[in-house]
Design a protein around this motif. Structure first.
Motif, PDB file in Angstrom:
ATOM      1  N   GLY A 199      37.876 -56.554   4.523  1.00  0.00           N
ATOM      2  CA  GLY A 199      38.421 -57.046   5.832  1.00  0.00           C
ATOM      3  C   GLY A 199      38.629 -55.881   6.839  1.00  0.00           C
ATOM      4  N   CYS A 204      34.497 -59.734   6.027  1.00  0.00           N
ATOM      5  CA  CYS A 204      35.316 -61.168   5.638  1.00  0.00           C
ATOM      6  C   CYS A 204      36.431 -60.944   6.537  1.00  0.00           C
ATOM      7  CB  CYS A 204      35.567 -61.098   4.200  1.00  0.00           C
ATOM      8  SG  CYS A 204      36.687 -62.832   4.069  1.00  0.00           S
ATOM      9  N   PRO A 205      36.531 -61.672   7.538  1.00  0.00           N
ATOM     10  CA  PRO A 205      37.882 -61.434   8.210  1.00  0.00           C
ATOM     11  C   PRO A 205      39.068 -62.142   7.490  1.00  0.00           C
ATOM     12  CG  PRO A 205      36.292 -63.491   9.220  1.00  0.00           C
ATOM     13  CD  PRO A 205      35.602 -62.735   8.072  1.00  0.00           C
ATOM     14  N   ALA A 206      38.753 -62.705   6.320  1.00  0.00           N
ATOM     15  CA  ALA A 206      40.028 -62.974   5.389  1.00  0.00           C
ATOM     16  C   ALA A 206      40.215 -61.927   4.445  1.00  0.00           C
ATOM     17  CB  ALA A 206      39.759 -64.508   4.710  1.00  0.00           C
ATOM     18  N   GLY A 207      39.250 -60.954   4.191  1.00  0.00           N
ATOM     19  CA  GLY A 207      39.531 -59.973   3.339  1.00  0.00           C
ATOM     20  C   GLY A 207      39.440 -60.375   1.775  1.00  0.00           C
TER      21      GLY A 207
END
Ligand code: SF4
Ligand code: SF4
Ligand code: SF4
Ligand code: SF4
Ligand code: SF4
Lengths: 261, 364
Positions: free
Chosen positions: B60, B341-344
């Motif tokens: 992320g 991934c923006p959620a990491g």
């Protein structure tokens, strides 16, 4: 073969008229469009109006007063296809910020004679009052989507517009993710695509004017935003801005604010 | 005279190679620093390639810094060029005759791409090439590939586990390795590669250079590892179908399909017919992905209505079904889905946990 022209109506409720303006903004297509479409009720364009029934009715604005509630019911009866257009009509709009406050307080803060104002308790999306067939989201609505919708109705197919997360369009477009590369909070992962990812294209986060995407998980995004250092209050504010009154965002906001109204 | 084998030369030879490609009329697509991100874009001057920069990647998170020795890939994979995110397939004229797009692709050189991305092209050759996608093949046959081996894998890279890097094995025209600031090792991988290298001032690598070269690559391969092994992985993952891990991870997932979009091998698409006002229409192909809800939607419902089921499908397609479908893994270990991934969410951890779950139940 000359087909009968499509009878289109545009009605305004509680709104800024920006969405209707998007119709007039179709400068390149408007002339060709009027070969196939007859705007029979569209006050922003012409004061000449014709009575219904209408093939397609676009509703701009939220339902904010008892009169509007009544009018939108009548319009529904006159419309074959009813389309809620823009953030106000689909989610209550920016003015739905008042839904978290007491109506009397808001009235008093804004008007010198609050007792003259007859308003509903909430600024409501059209679908809370009548059945809506299609939603075109955005603040303002996207001109391209609007046109695509009309074209699809004209050929007689069931309009298809993708309703997935903005991230997909953002990444197709080749934007760099601002959350990952800049740590900027972005609602894109839970907001419906359709705007062309305008905000991330300019290096800022999406503030949600298209409202929740299909199957959106704003609760997961809210946890992540807190994980990267945002305060509950700021996360709630971000969700509230444009489409906070949509069912999905409202739930998250209320949880973040501890259910306080 | 250059034939097969390993050669070495000074850094300046890379510039000559770059210029030779341009002179031959290739559109050169290479890493390029733009707005603090290493993109994969058309480059007209060798100086635009970000030598001297390095990227820092984590789940992320992404950033770059000047003064590093080695860059890795950024968010753009070769898929973006070979299999464009939005492609007009054909036009229907108002009289309903069909008009196919004219040849749109100039001869193209991918310069300084990474071994995992090279491997992704060979995966695409099996998938898009295998089904005979004419749009893909038109570009593919005009492609020449100069790959840069990785001496310093990044923190989200696991090509070593996937067997795709950090050294390119085959499928390239030229592979090069920057051993230090002014020492580059070259390996031709095709006749065209031999021809191009013949124009450079390079010589067969000495024993000393070779030792350095093998050491560097060995060191690198110890790095780019994931906490699992490939042997029996497809079977183990399938035994893990009911593992609670998928549900746990999916709790954090947004279903944004960002991973599908950045993945160099994900090939799924949606086809959209866009009617025109004149009575014609355009058919376009756009990237889609299995994380999206409508992807598995059919009349009357959805096969994978819950996000965890879609998350599970993605992992299993990459690491199990793909092997049965195409004979290779669908993952080349580039780590893009982790970094971007923006959620990491870290794919490696998911797989590790599923395998552990299976083993803890004696399932393997
Ligand atoms: S910038 Fe926003 S919309 Fe774009 S990929 Fe990142 S999170 Fe999604
Ligand atoms: S990026 Fe978000 S806020 Fe910006 S225009 Fe699009 S939907 Fe609206
Ligand atoms: S794993 Fe990450 S990138 Fe993929 S869908 Fe979930 S949140 Fe989006
Ligand atoms: S699954 Fe992830 S690591 Fe594997 S090839 Fe795709 S993006 Fe790269
Ligand atoms: S992992 Fe999903 S998006 Fe990627 S190829 Fe497989 S089904 Fe398609």
């Amino acid at each position: 073969m000359m087909r009968r022209k499509l009878k289109v109506a545009v009605f305004k409720f509680a709104s800024c008229s920006g969405c209707q303006l998007q119709i007039l903004n179709m400068e390149d297509e408007l002339l060709t469009l009027t070969d196939a479409v007859e705007f029979t009720y569209f006050l922003e364009a012409s004061r000449a109006t014709a009575p219904g029934p209408y093939d397609v009715t676009f509703i701009e604005g939220s339902i904010s007063t008892p009169e509007q509630e009544e009018l939108v019911r009548r319009v529904r009866e006159e419309s074959r296809i009813l389309v809620a257009m823009g953030a106000c009509a689909t989610a209550g709009g920016i003015q739905a910020l008042r839904n978290w406050l007491r109506l009397d307080d808001v009235k008093r803060a804004v008007y010198p004679n609050p007792e003259w104002v007859k308003a509903l308790e909430h600024s409501k999306p059209v679908a809370e009052v009548v059945k809506v067939d299609y939603e075109l989201r955005g603040c303002p609505v996207s001109k391209e989507r609007l046109l695509s919708f009309i074209k699809q109705v004209l050929v007689g197919r069931k309009p298809y517009l993708r309703r997935e997360a903005l991230c997909m369009d953002c990444r197709r477009k080749g934007n760099v993710c601002v959350m990952v590369a800049k740590g900027i909070p972005c609602l894109g992962p839970v907001v419906q695509e359709g705007c062309g990812a305008i905000c991330p294209t300019f290096g800022r986060g999406c503030y949600g004017c298209f409202g929740p995407s299909i199957d959106a998980r704003p609760e997961a995004l809210a946890s992540r935003l807190r994980e990267i250092g945002m305060k509950d209050r700021d996360v709630a504010r971000l969700f509230k801005g444009f489409t906070g009154w949509s069912e999905k965002f409202r739930k998250v906001i209320d949880e973040l604010e501890g259910g306080a109204r | 005279m250059v034939s097969g084998g390993i050669y070495s030369g000074k850094f300046g030879e890379l510039r000559k190679l770059f210029n030779a490609l341009r002179l031959r009329g290739y559109r050169v697509i290479a890493p390029k620093l733009e707005d603090s991100v290493i993109r994969l874009k058309e480059v007209t001057s060798f100086d635009e390639v970000p030598y001297g920069w390095e990227d820092i990647q984590a789940p992320g998170k992404y950033s770059v810094r000047e003064g590093g020795k080695h860059f890795r890939h950024g968010p753009d994979a070769p898929k973006r060029i070979l299999y464009p995110p939005r492609l007009e397939l054909f036009r229907l004229r108002p009289d309903w005759s069909v008009e196919y797009p004219k040849e749109r692709f100039p001869p193209t050189a991918l310069f300084a791409i990474k071994p995992c991305d090279l491997a992704s092209i060979s995966v695409m050759d099996r998938v898009q090439g295998g089904i005979g996608d004419p749009y893909y093949l038109a570009l593919r046959k005009k492609l020449i590939i100069i790959v840069e081996n990785c001496v310093e894998p990044g923190a989200t890279c696991f090509c070593s586990t996937m067997g795709t890097g950090p050294e390119a094995r085959d499928g390239f025209d030229i592979a090069y390795t920057r051993l230090d600031d002014d020492l580059v090792v070259f390996r031709p991988g095709s006749d065209l590669g031999v021809e191009l290298l013949s124009e450079l001032n390079i010589e067969p690598a000495t024993d000393e250079v070779l030792r350095k070269y093998y050491d560097a690559l060995k060191n690198a391969s110890l790095k780019a590892k994931a906490p699992f092994e490939l042997e029996r992985l497809p079977d183990e993952l399938e035994l893990g179908l009911n593992s609670p891990v998928f549900k746990e991870v999916a709790e954090r997932c947004f279903g944004c399909a960002g991973c599908n979009m950045v993945c160099p091998t994900c090939f799924c698409f949606d086809v959209i017919d866009e009617p025109e006002l004149d009575g014609g229409a355009v058919r376009v192909r756009v990237w889609d992905g299995c994380f999206s809800y409508t992807y598995a939607e059919v009349a009357g419902g959805n096969f994978r209505k819950d996000l965890w089921a879609r998350y599970r499908h993605w992992v299993l397609h990459k690491f199990a079904y793909w092997v049965r479908q195409f004979g290779v893994f669908g993952c080349v270990g580039c780590g893009r889905c982790i970094t971007w991934c923006p959620a990491g969410i870290d794919l490696r951890e998911t797989i590790k946990s599923v395998v552990e779950w299976v083993r803890s139940r004696g399932g393997s």
